[in-house]
Scaffold this active site. Structure first.
Site, PDB file in Angstrom:
ATOM      1  N   CYS A 187      73.261  28.985  89.773  1.00 41.54           N
ATOM      2  CA  CYS A 187      73.062  27.566  89.429  1.00 41.54           C
ATOM      3  C   CYS A 187      72.694  27.400  87.961  1.00 41.54           C
ATOM      4  O   CYS A 187      71.918  26.491  87.610  1.00 41.54           O
ATOM      5  CB  CYS A 187      72.000  26.910  90.307  1.00 41.54           C
ATOM      6  SG  CYS A 187      72.465  26.834  92.026  1.00 41.54           S
ATOM      7  N   GLN A 218      60.259  28.666  90.267  1.00 39.10           N
ATOM      8  CA  GLN A 218      59.987  30.106  90.163  1.00 39.10           C
ATOM      9  C   GLN A 218      58.584  30.357  89.599  1.00 39.10           C
ATOM     10  O   GLN A 218      58.268  31.470  89.206  1.00 39.10           O
ATOM     11  CB  GLN A 218      61.018  30.786  89.247  1.00 39.10           C
ATOM     12  CG  GLN A 218      62.450  30.652  89.688  1.00 39.10           C
ATOM     13  CD  GLN A 218      62.744  31.416  90.981  1.00 39.10           C
ATOM     14  OE1 GLN A 218      62.000  32.307  91.385  1.00 39.10           O
ATOM     15  NE2 GLN A 218      63.834  31.053  91.623  1.00 39.10           N
ATOM     16  N   HIS A 231      68.105  25.755  85.352  1.00 46.44           N
ATOM     17  CA  HIS A 231      68.780  25.629  86.650  1.00 46.44           C
ATOM     18  C   HIS A 231      69.427  24.238  86.708  1.00 46.44           C
ATOM     19  O   HIS A 231      68.903  23.295  86.109  1.00 46.44           O
ATOM     20  CB  HIS A 231      67.713  25.757  87.738  1.00 46.44           C
ATOM     21  CG  HIS A 231      68.230  25.857  89.129  1.00 46.44           C
ATOM     22  ND1 HIS A 231      68.680  24.772  89.845  1.00 46.44           N
ATOM     23  CD2 HIS A 231      68.368  26.931  89.954  1.00 46.44           C
ATOM     24  CE1 HIS A 231      69.051  25.164  91.060  1.00 46.44           C
ATOM     25  NE2 HIS A 231      68.870  26.476  91.151  1.00 46.44           N
TER      26      HIS A 231
HETATM   27  N1  PMP Z   1      64.778  25.562  89.525  1.00 52.38           N
HETATM   28  C1  PMP Z   1      64.770  26.886  89.562  1.00 52.38           C
HETATM   29  C2  PMP Z   1      64.326  27.645  88.333  1.00 52.38           C
HETATM   30  C3  PMP Z   1      65.180  27.563  90.701  1.00 52.38           C
HETATM   31  O1  PMP Z   1      65.173  28.883  90.734  1.00 52.38           O
HETATM   32  C4  PMP Z   1      65.581  26.813  91.827  1.00 52.38           C
HETATM   33  C5  PMP Z   1      66.055  27.500  93.084  1.00 52.38           C
HETATM   34  N2  PMP Z   1      66.934  28.552  92.869  1.00 52.38           N
HETATM   35  C6  PMP Z   1      65.555  25.419  91.746  1.00 52.38           C
HETATM   36  C7  PMP Z   1      65.142  24.820  90.581  1.00 52.38           C
HETATM   37  C8  PMP Z   1      65.952  24.563  92.891  1.00 52.38           C
HETATM   38  O2  PMP Z   1      65.154  24.788  94.014  1.00 52.38           O
HETATM   39  P1  PMP Z   1      65.521  24.107  95.383  1.00 52.38           P
HETATM   40  O3  PMP Z   1      66.900  24.572  95.730  1.00 52.38           O
HETATM   41  O4  PMP Z   1      64.499  24.624  96.335  1.00 52.38           O
HETATM   42  O5  PMP Z   1      65.463  22.649  95.177  1.00 52.38           O
END
Ligand code: PMP
Length: 414
Positions: A365, A202, A122
């Site tokens: 993302c 996750q 991500h």
């Molecule tokens: N890492 C992973 C694997 C995610 O799925 C997400 C959220 N989609 C994030 C990081 C970021 O999380 P947050 O937007 O709550 O900071």
């Protein structure tokens, strides 16, 4: 067996209609829904417990502090942290990883040092490291991936060296659902004396987590993906490391003393919690943790695996479907990424939305991964404890409608 029908009753939003249809919520990987008792805890805090924490010399403030610190203790137990002080409240996983990048990486890395990630990460587990690399002259190395989007453990040695300072990987991929082998990755990181950081956005919501068993240095997570409010994240850090690290943000609450020109940081955990935090969110998060504990993470994971297997079987019946992710079921969680031949993922999302079905479409993302695969993005359905096979059936029916609107033919032999 998990009684998901009874669980559904606890989630008021699941009784809502979307576009005149019952809501089928299949986007929990982005953010989970909240049970009534979490919503109530949040409202209740503002209704009769609201006061700033730590400094007040009055009962309401003591009580608010107790509630806030109570969540810290619960969180520590939830992920097997040895002590509450190693739990830092942040805004989300993104901020937690940035905290490591700013406070640890930017102060400890030198030119030519290496940070090991992968192309499946991500952006939250990539961009902070890119920023740290730009500042320090360090470089990113990427763990090779297998054709079914697992880390290629047999090639780990190719990216590890005596210059590796940090290995930072996801517990589970939000894009294709792969669950990674943290024990193995941690051992690899330690074999070169590197810091081992886990993006648990996750992870902790779907899988039992024991940071001591994983033996990681950092584990980051977001409350909003685990039945809790938005605006609350956690960074677990090994106490000794956190103690050695510089503060991330400066201001009130993170200091021991301040003089005209200087300051001394407070001991853990306050050192990393500058300013008034999201008190109501943290307080309500405790209720979410209790809820998850009561249902049991093992049960949740098992339920999601059963739903994922069922979804993969049923979705194969949709003309032109392309499913992503590994067939090693023990290495994947409740995320199904897919495409339909000749249909843009956003069109899939819009047509399903008309049917009241909420999925996600885009790069999730994970732009480097999509670029690597030459994909415009994917459509993604993700499951949680309140989903059942009827949600999968609604999804498959909706996808067949998409295929018929776009006149997608079933390939010969399927
Ligand atoms: N890492 C992973 C694997 C995610 O799925 C997400 C959220 N989609 C994030 C990081 C970021 O999380 P947050 O937007 O709550 O900071």
């Amino acid at each position: 067996m998990l009684d998901y029908k009874k669980i559904r009753d606890d989630f008021p939003i699941l009784k809502e209609l979307m576009n005149g249809k019952p809501l089928v919520f299949l986007d929990s990987a982005a953010s989970s829904q909240k049970p009534q008792r979490v919503i109530e805890a949040f409202a209740d805090y503002y209704r009769c417990r609201n006061a700033n924490i730590h400094r007040g010399a009055y009962r309401l403030s003591y009580e608010a502090t107790d509630l806030y610190e109570g969540t810290r203790r619960k969180m520590a137990k939830f992920i097997g942290a040895p002590e509450p002080e190693s739990i830092i409240f942040t805004r989300n996983t993104t901020e937690s990883i940035n905290l490591i990048a700013y406070s640890y990486a930017m102060n400890n890395l030198r030119e030519g040092d290496e940070i090991v990630v992968s192309e499946l990460e991500h952006h939250s587990n990539l961009v902070p490291w890119m920023m740290a690399a730009k500042k320090t002259g360090a470089v990113l190395r990427h763990i090779p991936l297998t054709d079914d989007y697992r880390y290629d453990y047999s090639r780990l040695h190719e990216v590890l060296s005596d210059r590796t300072r940090i290995v930072s990987v996801a517990h589970m991929s939000n894009a294709v659902g792969t669950i990674h082998d943290l024990k193995r990755l941690g051992e690899a990181a330690r074999s070169v004396n590197a810091i081992f950081a886990v993006d648990g956005a996750q992870g902790a919501c779907h899988l039992p987590v024991d940071v001591q068993a994983i033996d990681c240095d950092f584990y980051s997570l977001s409350a909003h993906k685990m039945l809790g409010p938005t605006g609350v994240g956690v960074l677990y850090g090994r106490k000794k490391l956190l103690e050695e690290m510089e503060p991330f943000l400066g201001g009130g609450d993170m200091i021991l003393t301040v003089s005209k020109d200087d300051f001394k940081p407070a001991p853990l955990p306050n050192k990393f919690e500058a300013g008034t935090p999201n008190i109501a969110g943290v307080v309500a998060f405790a209720v979410a943790l209790e809820y998850l504990k009561q249902v049991g993470l093992e049960n949740i994971h098992e339920h999601e695996m059963a739903l994922t297997s069922y979804a993969l079987e049923e979705m194969k019946k949709v003309p032109g479907i392309r499913l992503f992710g590994t067939e090693h079921m023990q290495e994947r969680g409740g995320v199904v990424s897919f495409l339909i031949d000749g249909v843009h993922p956003h069109d899939i999302g819009s047509i399903l939305d008309e049917e009241g079905i909420a999925i996600r479409a885009g790069h999730h993302c994970c732009e480097p991964f999509m670029k690597r695969e030459g994909l415009p993005g994917t459509a993604r359905a993700s499951f949680y404890l309140y989903n059942g096979p009827e949600d999968v059936d609604a999804l498959v029916l909706g996808l067949k409608k998409v295929a018929s609107i776009f006149k997608v033919a079933t390939p010969a032999g399927v």
